[in-house]
Design an enzyme around this catalytic site. Structure first.
Site, PDB file in Angstrom:
ATOM      1  N   HIS A 147       0.862  -1.199   0.000  1.00 17.22           N
ATOM      2  CA  HIS A 147       0.000   0.000   0.000  1.00 17.22           C
ATOM      3  C   HIS A 147       0.889   1.236   0.000  1.00 17.22           C
ATOM      4  O   HIS A 147       1.950   1.258   0.617  1.00 17.22           O
ATOM      5  CB  HIS A 147      -0.887   0.015   1.253  1.00 17.22           C
ATOM      6  CG  HIS A 147      -2.064   0.914   1.122  1.00 17.22           C
ATOM      7  ND1 HIS A 147      -1.997   2.259   1.382  1.00 17.22           N
ATOM      8  CD2 HIS A 147      -3.336   0.667   0.719  1.00 17.22           C
ATOM      9  CE1 HIS A 147      -3.182   2.804   1.171  1.00 17.22           C
ATOM     10  NE2 HIS A 147      -4.010   1.866   0.767  1.00 17.22           N
ATOM     11  N   ASP A 188      -7.993  -5.192  -0.300  1.00 16.20           N
ATOM     12  CA  ASP A 188      -8.421  -6.080  -1.387  1.00 16.20           C
ATOM     13  C   ASP A 188      -8.071  -7.535  -1.163  1.00 16.20           C
ATOM     14  O   ASP A 188      -8.517  -8.399  -1.924  1.00 16.20           O
ATOM     15  CB  ASP A 188      -7.801  -5.590  -2.710  1.00 16.20           C
ATOM     16  CG  ASP A 188      -8.375  -4.238  -3.122  1.00 16.20           C
ATOM     17  OD1 ASP A 188      -7.602  -3.326  -3.436  1.00 16.20           O
ATOM     18  OD2 ASP A 188      -9.621  -4.109  -3.078  1.00 16.20           O
TER      19      ASP A 188
HETATM   20  C1  SDX Z   1      -6.187   0.080  -3.027  1.00 16.74           C
HETATM   21  O1  SDX Z   1      -4.268   4.504  -1.971  1.00 16.74           O
HETATM   22  C2  SDX Z   1      -5.301   3.914  -1.385  1.00 16.74           C
HETATM   23  O2  SDX Z   1      -5.735   4.274  -0.335  1.00 16.74           O
HETATM   24  C3  SDX Z   1      -5.894   2.746  -2.187  1.00 16.74           C
HETATM   25  C4  SDX Z   1      -6.930   1.899  -1.453  1.00 16.74           C
HETATM   26  C5  SDX Z   1      -8.219   2.662  -1.202  1.00 16.74           C
HETATM   27  O3  SDX Z   1      -8.950   2.283  -0.272  1.00 16.74           O
HETATM   28  O4  SDX Z   1      -8.539   3.556  -2.043  1.00 16.74           O
HETATM   29  O5  SDX Z   1      -6.396   1.432  -0.206  1.00 16.74           O
HETATM   30  C6  SDX Z   1      -7.337   0.685  -2.294  1.00 16.74           C
HETATM   31  O6  SDX Z   1      -5.932   0.424  -4.153  1.00 16.74           O
HETATM   32  C7  SDX Z   1      -5.321  -0.917  -2.303  1.00 16.74           C
HETATM   33  C8  SDX Z   1      -4.112  -1.413  -3.175  1.00 16.74           C
HETATM   34  C9  SDX Z   1      -4.606  -2.500  -4.146  1.00 16.74           C
HETATM   35  N1  SDX Z   1      -3.557  -2.851  -5.081  1.00 16.74           N
HETATM   36  C10 SDX Z   1      -2.904  -4.046  -4.987  1.00 16.74           C
HETATM   37  O7  SDX Z   1      -3.088  -4.853  -4.079  1.00 16.74           O
HETATM   38  C11 SDX Z   1      -1.920  -4.309  -6.109  1.00 16.74           C
HETATM   39  C12 SDX Z   1      -0.618  -4.890  -5.530  1.00 16.74           C
HETATM   40  N2  SDX Z   1       0.064  -3.825  -4.762  1.00 16.74           N
HETATM   41  C13 SDX Z   1       0.896  -2.956  -5.460  1.00 16.74           C
HETATM   42  O8  SDX Z   1       1.062  -2.966  -6.793  1.00 16.74           O
HETATM   43  C14 SDX Z   1       1.492  -1.794  -4.666  1.00 16.74           C
HETATM   44  O9  SDX Z   1       1.767  -2.239  -3.417  1.00 16.74           O
HETATM   45  C15 SDX Z   1       0.637  -0.538  -4.625  1.00 16.74           C
HETATM   46  C16 SDX Z   1       0.266  -0.088  -5.981  1.00 16.74           C
HETATM   47  C17 SDX Z   1      -0.575  -0.769  -3.808  1.00 16.74           C
HETATM   48  C18 SDX Z   1       1.474   0.555  -3.953  1.00 16.74           C
HETATM   49  O10 SDX Z   1       2.532   0.797  -4.786  1.00 16.74           O
HETATM   50  P1  SDX Z   1       3.655   1.915  -4.440  1.00 16.74           P
HETATM   51  O11 SDX Z   1       3.314   2.626  -3.184  1.00 16.74           O
HETATM   52  O12 SDX Z   1       3.875   2.719  -5.668  1.00 16.74           O
HETATM   53  O13 SDX Z   1       4.871   1.047  -4.104  1.00 16.74           O
HETATM   54  P2  SDX Z   1       5.890   0.480  -5.159  1.00 16.74           P
HETATM   55  O14 SDX Z   1       5.157  -0.071  -6.352  1.00 16.74           O
HETATM   56  O15 SDX Z   1       6.927   1.512  -5.397  1.00 16.74           O
HETATM   57  O16 SDX Z   1       6.502  -0.760  -4.352  1.00 16.74           O
HETATM   58  C19 SDX Z   1       7.576  -0.578  -3.441  1.00 16.74           C
HETATM   59  C20 SDX Z   1       8.370  -1.872  -3.542  1.00 16.74           C
HETATM   60  C21 SDX Z   1       8.777  -2.221  -4.971  1.00 16.74           C
HETATM   61  O17 SDX Z   1       9.934  -3.038  -4.889  1.00 16.74           O
HETATM   62  P3  SDX Z   1      11.411  -2.284  -5.073  1.00 16.74           P
HETATM   63  O18 SDX Z   1      11.344  -1.536  -6.388  1.00 16.74           O
HETATM   64  O19 SDX Z   1      11.548  -1.389  -3.872  1.00 16.74           O
HETATM   65  O20 SDX Z   1      12.392  -3.446  -5.094  1.00 16.74           O
HETATM   66  O21 SDX Z   1       7.553  -2.976  -3.121  1.00 16.74           O
HETATM   67  C22 SDX Z   1       7.346  -3.869  -4.206  1.00 16.74           C
HETATM   68  C23 SDX Z   1       7.666  -3.103  -5.471  1.00 16.74           C
HETATM   69  O22 SDX Z   1       8.097  -3.996  -6.486  1.00 16.74           O
HETATM   70  N3  SDX Z   1       5.922  -4.243  -4.146  1.00 16.74           N
HETATM   71  C24 SDX Z   1       5.462  -5.464  -4.351  1.00 16.74           C
HETATM   72  C25 SDX Z   1       4.082  -5.372  -4.131  1.00 16.74           C
HETATM   73  N4  SDX Z   1       3.752  -4.119  -3.826  1.00 16.74           N
HETATM   74  C26 SDX Z   1       4.902  -3.409  -3.842  1.00 16.74           C
HETATM   75  N5  SDX Z   1       6.091  -6.607  -4.678  1.00 16.74           N
HETATM   76  C27 SDX Z   1       5.296  -7.697  -4.791  1.00 16.74           C
HETATM   77  N6  SDX Z   1       3.959  -7.713  -4.584  1.00 16.74           N
HETATM   78  C28 SDX Z   1       3.323  -6.565  -4.273  1.00 16.74           C
HETATM   79  N7  SDX Z   1       2.021  -6.553  -4.083  1.00 16.74           N
END
Ligand code: SDX
Length: 445
Positions: A311, A367
């Site tokens: 998140h 989710d």
């Molecule tokens: C919602 O913002 C809100 O409030 C949203 C929400 C709401 O109520 O409106 O809470 C609802 O959208 C919840 C999120 C649902 N999405 C997912 O579950 C999709 C999977 N999660 C991600 O793609 C990710 O965690 C996000 C999009 C939710 C957040 O992404 P960020 O903050 O941009 O973080 P990032 O992509 O930069 O990740 C940081 C690191 C990265 O690795 P490095 O580059 O540091 O090596 O964490 C890794 C990412 O690759 N990472 C994951 C991951 N989420 C982040 N690796 C594997 N699996 C994951 N789910």
């Protein structure tokens, strides 16, 4: 750091320039550096892709503390609202900033129930879509089209007109959502039933048919009401920021919410709830195992993510996920076991002890468990994000209203850092060299 201890200014030194920028302190002691005079005094802008460190507004609606896993609507902890409130009461709280008196809530619910039908001509709107069309596409289009039937509620519309548009949206969205599902099934649309409460009416329109009586199970109603409460608002998430962005151009409420639905559809946002179930099903069907999937999710090149995990704000357990995890057990005790819950818990167990997830502070988000409950309620997978939108609707409306009333509101128009070609003169066609023959130049763009 509390308000008294907070510094009044932040000093920025840029080359031979030095400016002191005001520091703002929120009611929960969050600090913000007010950079509104930054460019005029230094010529520089900030750079913050995804606005990870940038506040877009002041708001009184929802407070999150991502480090502590705190979520409150107008100061009320989500845990208490989940246990004691109802979705329509939470909708009033988000819209008005206070819990309603009993007569206010009764009148609000009556007002909503009197607007649940859509114009008979509007019902034909659904017939143009392919049966297999995704309901999020249909709902985004339908909500935008509402302004052709119910007036273009402009920014300069009266408060009464804006409130009526809000009530119409809250009332008609469940009808539109269920019609998109009935169209997909090829079943008759079910008219709303005004003697049912809001959430029971949603289930009636989704699952009843004209052929036989349909009894709504109160346990299912309560579980869906909980899901709607937990999704009702979440400060400046992607879809809410989209609603505010469209509102900032002084577009009407229906157009702003339609844009919010489109943003929510993305798999990184609300669309994740559908992706989580598809992920769990692929493991249950033996297409992969939990351990193999987790290895893929940790590999940058795989393009695979552990959906429902991570998140932007929560660097701790999403409090909504914690509530939903318990609700899964409660609902499945009534509706019957679902092997996907065990798989979800296995994935969670692996992730919470795996260095990759621990060091990145990746925890289950809203989710991760919601889809298991939606499934138990009989809601089909491609309707999951529609139900997320149903829950988020009062939050979107409240944020649109707050933007409308914000004295600092300006049309959203971010700056950029240009990294393209410097000035160059037009070249006649016969003198041009194709890009393929200019690898060196292409590499520098
Ligand atoms: C919602 O913002 C809100 O409030 C949203 C929400 C709401 O109520 O409106 O809470 C609802 O959208 C919840 C999120 C649902 N999405 C997912 O579950 C999709 C999977 N999660 C991600 O793609 C990710 O965690 C996000 C999009 C939710 C957040 O992404 P960020 O903050 O941009 O973080 P990032 O992509 O930069 O990740 C940081 C690191 C990265 O690795 P490095 O580059 O540091 O090596 O964490 C890794 C990412 O690759 N990472 C994951 C991951 N989420 C982040 N690796 C594997 N699996 C994951 N789910």
């Amino acid at each position: 750091m509390d308000k008294q201890q907070a510094p009044k200014t932040a000093r920025l030194i840029l080359g031979d320039k030095q400016i002191d920028l005001p520091v703002m302190v929120g009611t929960e002691n969050e600090l913000a550096i007010d950079i509104r005079k930054l460019r005029s005094e230094t010529g520089a802008i900030t750079f913050d892709p995804g606005m990870v460190n940038t506040g877009s507004c002041e708001s009184r609606i929802t407070f999150l503390d991502g480090e502590k896993g705190i979520l409150r609507y107008a100061g009320y902890p989500i845990e208490q609202l989940a246990e004691k409130s109802s979705f329509t009461e939470v909708a009033w709280l988000l819209l008005k900033g206070e819990l309603p008196m009993a007569d206010e809530l009764a009148s609000f619910e009556r007002e909503i129930s009197r607007h649940t039908m859509v114009h008979e001509d509007f019902r034909r709107f659904f017939s143009v879509f392919p049966k297999a069309g995704h309901p999020m596409a249909i709902c985004a289009a339908a909500i935008g089209a509402l302004s052709t039937f119910y007036g273009d509620v402009r920014f300069d519309s009266s408060e009464e007109e804006r409130w009526k548009a809000a009530v119409r949206l809250l009332a008609k969205m469940p009808t539109i959502a269920s019609y998109s599902y009935k169209h997909h099934l090829g079943q008759p649309f079910m008219y709303p039933r005004n003697e049912l409460d809001y959430t029971a009416n949603v289930l009636h329109m989704m699952f009843a048919t004209p052929c036989e009586p349909f009894a709504v199970d109160p346990v299912i109603v309560k579980a869906l009401d909980l899901l709607l409460i937990l999704h009702a608002d979440h400060e400046q998430n992607c879809s809410t920021s989209t609603v505010r962005t469209v509102a900032s151009a002084q577009s009407n409420l229906f157009a702003s919410v339609s844009a919010g639905i489109s943003a929510l559809w993305g798999p990184l946002h609300g669309g994740a709830n559908q992706k989580v179930i598809e992920m769990l099903i692929s493991i249950r069907e033996g297409k992969t195992t939990a351990k193999k999937f987790m290895e893929l999710a940790k590999s940058k090149d795989s393009g695979v993510r552990l959906m429902g995990f991570g998140h932007r704000v929560y660097k701790n357990y999403d409090p909504r996920a914690r509530i939903l995890k318990q609700a899964c057990h409660d609902v499945l005790a009534r509706t019957g076991a679902n092997p996907l819950l065990e798989i979800a818990m296995e994935l969670e167990g692996i992730a919470l002890s795996d260095q990759y997830f621990v060091e990145r502070k990746l925890y289950p988000n809203v989710d991760f468990y919601s889809g298991i409950i939606y499934q138990a309620l009989g809601i089909p997978i491609d309707m999951f994000t529609v139900f997320f939108a149903l829950g988020r609707l009062p939050g979107w409306i409240a944020q649109w209203m707050e933007f409308h009333d914000d004295p600092n509101a300006k049309i959203l128009r971010p700056r950029q850092i240009y990294m393209g070609s410097n000035q160059r003169d037009y070249l006649p066609r016969q003198k041009r060299v194709s890009a393929a023959k200019k690898p060196a130049l292409a590499a520098t763009r």
